[in-house]
Design a protein around this motif. Sequence first.
Motif: not given
Length: 441
Positions: A357-375
């Motif tokens: 339930g994320l956006k592809p751009s979020e996964i590619r970003s440099k964001l460091r929130s746990t769910n994105i780091v995990n993804a």
Amino acid sequence: MLFDTILQKLRREVQENDYNRYIKQIVFNAKDSRSDLIILELPNPLVANWVKSRFATTLAHLYEQETGIRPQIVVGVKNRSSTTSSTTLHTSMPTKTTKSTLLNPAFTFDSFVSGSSNKLAFNAALSVAFKSTGTYNPFFIYGGVGLGKTHLLHAIGNAFIAKNAQVIYATSEHFLNDFTYHLRNKTIDRFTEKYRGCDLLLIDDVQFFSNKTETQEAFFHTFNELIAQNKQIVLSADKHPKQIIGLEERLKSRFEAGLIADIQPPELETKIAIINKKCEIDGIRLDSDVVEYIATTMNENIREIEGIIIKLNAYSKMIGQEITMEFTKSALKEHIKESRQHISIETIVETVARELGLKPSEIRSKLRSTNIVNARRMVIALARNLTPNSMPMIASFFGMKDHTAVSHAFKKMNEQIESDPSLGLRLKEMENKIRLSSEKV
Ligand code: ADP
Ligand code: MG
């Protein structure tokens, strides 16, 4: 003895499962049989019916080979109170069984695993089978290939037979053939009489009625007659009636007047439960990691999963080796299409994003929130398994400094899987989805 010889011959003709489940139960009634009339007894109508529809012709053929006489084969039910007298056959039984041919006695409610993917259809089928007719009439089940539609139809049919009701099961193709046969032979009355005389009519795969105008017409009248008599009708198709092209509007609206339930592809949990159930029924022992491997590797078609289990079992017996993880992996190899060359990191990112339930751009970003780091870690783990991209290439995709960041992420992922095996399963499931979607390209 002649009958034993015949059975041994039959054994070579049929699948081992069929032999063990059904053929073994046949008792030859020597007292009432003649050279041209072979009377066989089975413990219950379901098995009798199955043996008759599946094996009677072969049995007659084998007898003819042995004796030169082609006998009539009568399959009946053994009366529990008297085992050998000539009254052992219910006289009405043979006629009854012929009317409800082709129901697989193994397809019962007990052998069906219900999960969220099929719950509505399963519960409605139970109501149809055990509550008074009228609640859901007609009952229409739709869903993809190998998801249990036929199984549920037969389960309802078997429940009706157990109540001594008259059941007709036919695929829409069978109905069509029957109709054209009687039309050609000018015996349409017999056709009408047959289909209107049942308590339960099961028609499987009605999508094959598409564009068959005359058959649809015949079915429409049968349908109305049965509903008027408060007889139950159950139908299946691969699509919702609305979506079946070439099906007359009046039939669509009749179908929609009852209950329509869909069967979705099973989620992982249900898949695992189904595999365990099949193993239990067939007396096959599989370790839980093997079960999980099969569930995550194979796609949703349960018929195929079943096929693999049977194959594994037969193969392991043949070479006298236990069904280990290694054994399973090598046996399944041909089924797992290695489609590395088609899979790109983009595809992996898209799938993981969708699943989480994320956006592809979020996964590619440099964001460091746990769910994105995990993804991101999941994508890296999957990319290492599924693509020929080397670590430096994966690093450059994510704009990481160098490959050490990738190998760090990979290591972290493995640690997480170690402490939470369900994560590993989830990853396997995604891998499977990615492979499948890439195969279609
Ligand atoms: P469909 O008619 O939808 O193509 P089937 O009813 O023929 O599928 O099912 C294919 C096989 O998978 C059958 O052997 C059936 O017993 C099995 N199967 C499907 N769904 C289930 C389930 N939920 N529980 C147990 N077995 C199932
Ligand atoms: Mg089917």
